[in-house]
Each structure stands twice: as C-alpha cells, then as structure tokens.
Design a protein around this motif. Structure first.
Motif, PDB file in Angstrom:
ATOM      1  N   PRO A  82       0.822  -1.206   0.000  1.00  0.00           N
ATOM      2  CA  PRO A  82       0.000   0.000   0.000  1.00  0.00           C
ATOM      3  C   PRO A  82       0.863   1.267   0.000  1.00  0.00           C
ATOM      4  N   ASP A  83       0.385   2.287  -0.738  1.00  0.00           N
ATOM      5  CA  ASP A  83       1.127   3.543  -0.832  1.00  0.00           C
ATOM      6  C   ASP A  83       0.157   4.696  -1.041  1.00  0.00           C
ATOM      7  N   ASN A  84       0.674   5.834  -1.468  1.00  0.00           N
ATOM      8  CA  ASN A  84      -0.164   7.035  -1.588  1.00  0.00           C
ATOM      9  C   ASN A  84      -0.815   7.188  -2.965  1.00  0.00           C
ATOM     10  N   ARG A  85      -0.735   6.164  -3.798  1.00  0.00           N
ATOM     11  CA  ARG A  85      -1.397   6.199  -5.105  1.00  0.00           C
ATOM     12  C   ARG A  85      -2.906   6.226  -4.889  1.00  0.00           C
ATOM     13  N   ARG A  86      -3.571   7.126  -5.584  1.00  0.00           N
ATOM     14  CA  ARG A  86      -5.030   7.211  -5.482  1.00  0.00           C
ATOM     15  C   ARG A  86      -5.677   6.270  -6.483  1.00  0.00           C
ATOM     16  N   LEU A  87      -6.630   5.502  -6.016  1.00  0.00           N
ATOM     17  CA  LEU A  87      -7.355   4.619  -6.915  1.00  0.00           C
ATOM     18  C   LEU A  87      -8.187   5.456  -7.878  1.00  0.00           C
ATOM     19  N   GLN A  88      -8.279   4.957  -9.103  1.00  0.00           N
ATOM     20  CA  GLN A  88      -9.022   5.668 -10.143  1.00  0.00           C
ATOM     21  C   GLN A  88     -10.192   4.826 -10.622  1.00  0.00           C
ATOM     22  N   GLU A  89     -11.191   5.507 -11.135  1.00  0.00           N
ATOM     23  CA  GLU A  89     -12.338   4.840 -11.753  1.00  0.00           C
ATOM     24  C   GLU A  89     -11.818   3.817 -12.765  1.00  0.00           C
ATOM     25  N   GLY A  90     -12.311   2.590 -12.678  1.00  0.00           N
ATOM     26  CA  GLY A  90     -11.915   1.548 -13.620  1.00  0.00           C
ATOM     27  C   GLY A  90     -10.772   0.666 -13.138  1.00  0.00           C
ATOM     28  N   ASP A  91     -10.114   1.031 -12.032  1.00  0.00           N
ATOM     29  CA  ASP A  91      -9.064   0.180 -11.468  1.00  0.00           C
ATOM     30  C   ASP A  91      -9.680  -1.075 -10.873  1.00  0.00           C
ATOM     31  N   ILE A  92      -8.843  -2.086 -10.716  1.00  0.00           N
ATOM     32  CA  ILE A  92      -9.188  -3.221  -9.873  1.00  0.00           C
ATOM     33  C   ILE A  92      -8.107  -3.311  -8.806  1.00  0.00           C
ATOM     34  N   VAL A  93      -8.504  -3.729  -7.626  1.00  0.00           N
ATOM     35  CA  VAL A  93      -7.547  -3.843  -6.525  1.00  0.00           C
ATOM     36  C   VAL A  93      -7.841  -5.122  -5.745  1.00  0.00           C
ATOM     37  N   ASN A  94      -6.796  -5.906  -5.529  1.00  0.00           N
ATOM     38  CA  ASN A  94      -6.907  -7.095  -4.708  1.00  0.00           C
ATOM     39  C   ASN A  94      -6.417  -6.745  -3.312  1.00  0.00           C
ATOM     40  N   ILE A  95      -7.250  -6.997  -2.336  1.00  0.00           N
ATOM     41  CA  ILE A  95      -6.891  -6.786  -0.938  1.00  0.00           C
ATOM     42  C   ILE A  95      -6.650  -8.158  -0.321  1.00  0.00           C
ATOM     43  N   ASP A  96      -5.440  -8.344   0.208  1.00  0.00           N
ATOM     44  CA  ASP A  96      -5.018  -9.610   0.806  1.00  0.00           C
ATOM     45  C   ASP A  96      -4.844  -9.364   2.307  1.00  0.00           C
ATOM     46  N   VAL A  97      -5.606 -10.096   3.100  1.00  0.00           N
ATOM     47  CA  VAL A  97      -5.625  -9.910   4.551  1.00  0.00           C
ATOM     48  C   VAL A  97      -5.164 -11.194   5.234  1.00  0.00           C
ATOM     49  N   THR A  98      -4.209 -11.069   6.137  1.00  0.00           N
ATOM     50  CA  THR A  98      -3.800 -12.182   6.986  1.00  0.00           C
ATOM     51  C   THR A  98      -3.763 -11.670   8.421  1.00  0.00           C
ATOM     52  N   ALA A  99      -4.463 -12.371   9.295  1.00  0.00           N
ATOM     53  CA  ALA A  99      -4.483 -11.982  10.709  1.00  0.00           C
ATOM     54  C   ALA A  99      -4.092 -13.174  11.569  1.00  0.00           C
ATOM     55  N   PHE A 100      -3.399 -12.878  12.651  1.00  0.00           N
ATOM     56  CA  PHE A 100      -2.973 -13.893  13.611  1.00  0.00           C
ATOM     57  C   PHE A 100      -3.801 -13.697  14.868  1.00  0.00           C
ATOM     58  N   VAL A 101      -4.535 -14.735  15.232  1.00  0.00           N
ATOM     59  CA  VAL A 101      -5.402 -14.655  16.398  1.00  0.00           C
ATOM     60  C   VAL A 101      -5.457 -16.026  17.067  1.00  0.00           C
ATOM     61  N   ASP A 102      -5.317 -16.034  18.376  1.00  0.00           N
ATOM     62  CA  ASP A 102      -5.391 -17.277  19.153  1.00  0.00           C
ATOM     63  C   ASP A 102      -4.484 -18.370  18.592  1.00  0.00           C
ATOM     64  N   GLY A 103      -3.272 -17.965  18.174  1.00  0.00           N
ATOM     65  CA  GLY A 103      -2.294 -18.931  17.717  1.00  0.00           C
ATOM     66  C   GLY A 103      -2.457 -19.423  16.287  1.00  0.00           C
ATOM     67  N   MET A 104      -3.414 -18.883  15.569  1.00  0.00           N
ATOM     68  CA  MET A 104      -3.670 -19.334  14.200  1.00  0.00           C
ATOM     69  C   MET A 104      -3.710 -18.142  13.239  1.00  0.00           C
ATOM     70  N   HIS A 105      -3.393 -18.434  11.985  1.00  0.00           N
ATOM     71  CA  HIS A 105      -3.482 -17.428  10.929  1.00  0.00           C
ATOM     72  C   HIS A 105      -4.759 -17.639  10.118  1.00  0.00           C
ATOM     73  N   GLY A 106      -5.412 -16.543   9.817  1.00  0.00           N
ATOM     74  CA  GLY A 106      -6.479 -16.541   8.820  1.00  0.00           C
ATOM     75  C   GLY A 106      -5.946 -15.757   7.643  1.00  0.00           C
ATOM     76  N   ASP A 107      -6.167 -16.218   6.440  1.00  0.00           N
ATOM     77  CA  ASP A 107      -5.587 -15.580   5.254  1.00  0.00           C
ATOM     78  C   ASP A 107      -6.586 -15.656   4.121  1.00  0.00           C
ATOM     79  N   THR A 108      -6.932 -14.508   3.552  1.00  0.00           N
ATOM     80  CA  THR A 108      -7.875 -14.485   2.441  1.00  0.00           C
ATOM     81  C   THR A 108      -7.663 -13.217   1.630  1.00  0.00           C
ATOM     82  N   SER A 109      -8.229 -13.200   0.462  1.00  0.00           N
ATOM     83  CA  SER A 109      -8.164 -11.986  -0.350  1.00  0.00           C
ATOM     84  C   SER A 109      -9.388 -11.916  -1.244  1.00  0.00           C
ATOM     85  N   ALA A 110      -9.620 -10.739  -1.765  1.00  0.00           N
ATOM     86  CA  ALA A 110     -10.705 -10.529  -2.724  1.00  0.00           C
ATOM     87  C   ALA A 110     -10.296  -9.401  -3.652  1.00  0.00           C
ATOM     88  N   THR A 111     -10.820  -9.465  -4.849  1.00  0.00           N
ATOM     89  CA  THR A 111     -10.565  -8.413  -5.829  1.00  0.00           C
ATOM     90  C   THR A 111     -11.807  -7.554  -5.949  1.00  0.00           C
TER      91      THR A 111
END
Length: 164
Positions: A82-111
């Motif tokens: 992630p940076d200071n680039r502004r998203l523009q109309e017509g872009d696609i962006v994949n957000i990839d999230v990984t969280a560590f909770v109670d000793g385990m990782h959850g990992d997923t993404s969506a476009t």
C-alpha cells in the motif's frame, strides 16, 4: 515433510481466524472507491484488525513488509505494498488480509472494482472469483493439492484467461 493433523480446538481456532479475515474484506469493500489511497485502506484494515478484532495483522513487519495488508492494483500480481497512489475509476484492486489470532493465521483476499469498469475487466474479476470457488470446492481430505490447480486452470482458460 510431515502433515500435522490439527486438534478439534485448533481447527475451531483456524475457522475463527478465517472468519475474522473474511470480516475485514466485508468491512473494507465500501471504502474502495475512486480517490482513496491504498495507504488509507491499509490504515482502516489495520485499525479494524487490532482495535475491533483484537488480532495481529500478520504481514506487518514480516520479513520487512511495512504494511498490514497487501493491496495489488491492476497489473500487480500479488503482495502489492500500500502507498499514496489514489485509486481511479476503472481500477481493480486485490486486498489480501492475513491476521494472527489465538495462535492461528487466517488468510484471504478478494478483488474489488473501483467505480465503473469495462466489460473485459468485469469478466476478469468474475472469472477469478468463480475460479477461486472451484478451487475451494476441489479441496478434500486425501486429495492431492494439485486438484486445486486442476479445477482452476481449465476453467480460467475456457474464459480466455491464464493462471499465474
């Protein structure tokens, strides 16, 4: 290499970690619009993971990674910083999230699409979503991991796309 069978409690913790990361994607979707930066999306996700879910954003500081999520815009295949680039109309962006909770990782993404997109872009996003669901459906006890690729690649090719 050995396979570790998780206990029922560990499996429950894995499911919870997965639910938490999916909730981050549900939360961030409405924030993805023209003019927002991926830095802003990172901050929103970071605050949600830490303050609301009481979890740890796993990418943050992992092997020097400076952010709490990955945000891959347009032609960036994966692990965009992630940076200071502004998203523009017509872009696609994949957000990839990984969280560590109670000793385990959850990992997923969506476009996500940013504003209105043309038909080829919409077809790409819909195809990747369907391919992901086909890959998930191929996962079963005792099946080799290659079944995932065997479910995804022919489908993507049938729609005129290739797989990285």
């Amino acid at each position: 290499m050995s396979i570790t069978i998780k206990t029922p409690a560990e499996q429950d913790a894995m499911r919870e970690a997965g639910r938490l990361t999916a909730a981050v994607l549900d939360m961030i979707g409405p924030h993805i619009r023209p003019g927002v930066t991926t830095d802003e999306l990172d901050r929103i996700c970071h605050d949600y993971i830490v303050d609301v879910q009481h979890a740890v954003p796993a990418p943050l500081h992992y092997k020097g990674f400076p952010k709490s999520i990955c945000a891959s815009v347009n032609g960036v295949v994966c692990h965009g910083v992630p940076d200071n680039r502004r998203l523009q109309e017509g872009d696609i962006v994949n957000i990839d999230v990984t969280a560590f909770v109670d000793g385990m990782h959850g990992d997923t993404s969506a476009t996500f699409v940013v504003g209105a997109v043309d038909e080829p872009t919409r077809a790409l996003v819909e195809t990747t979503r369907e391919a992901t669901l086909r890959g998930i459906a191929a996962v079963a006890p005792g099946e080799p991991l290659r079944r995932i690729g065997e479910a995804i690649e022919p489908f993507a090719r049938s729609r005129g796309f290739s797989v990285v």
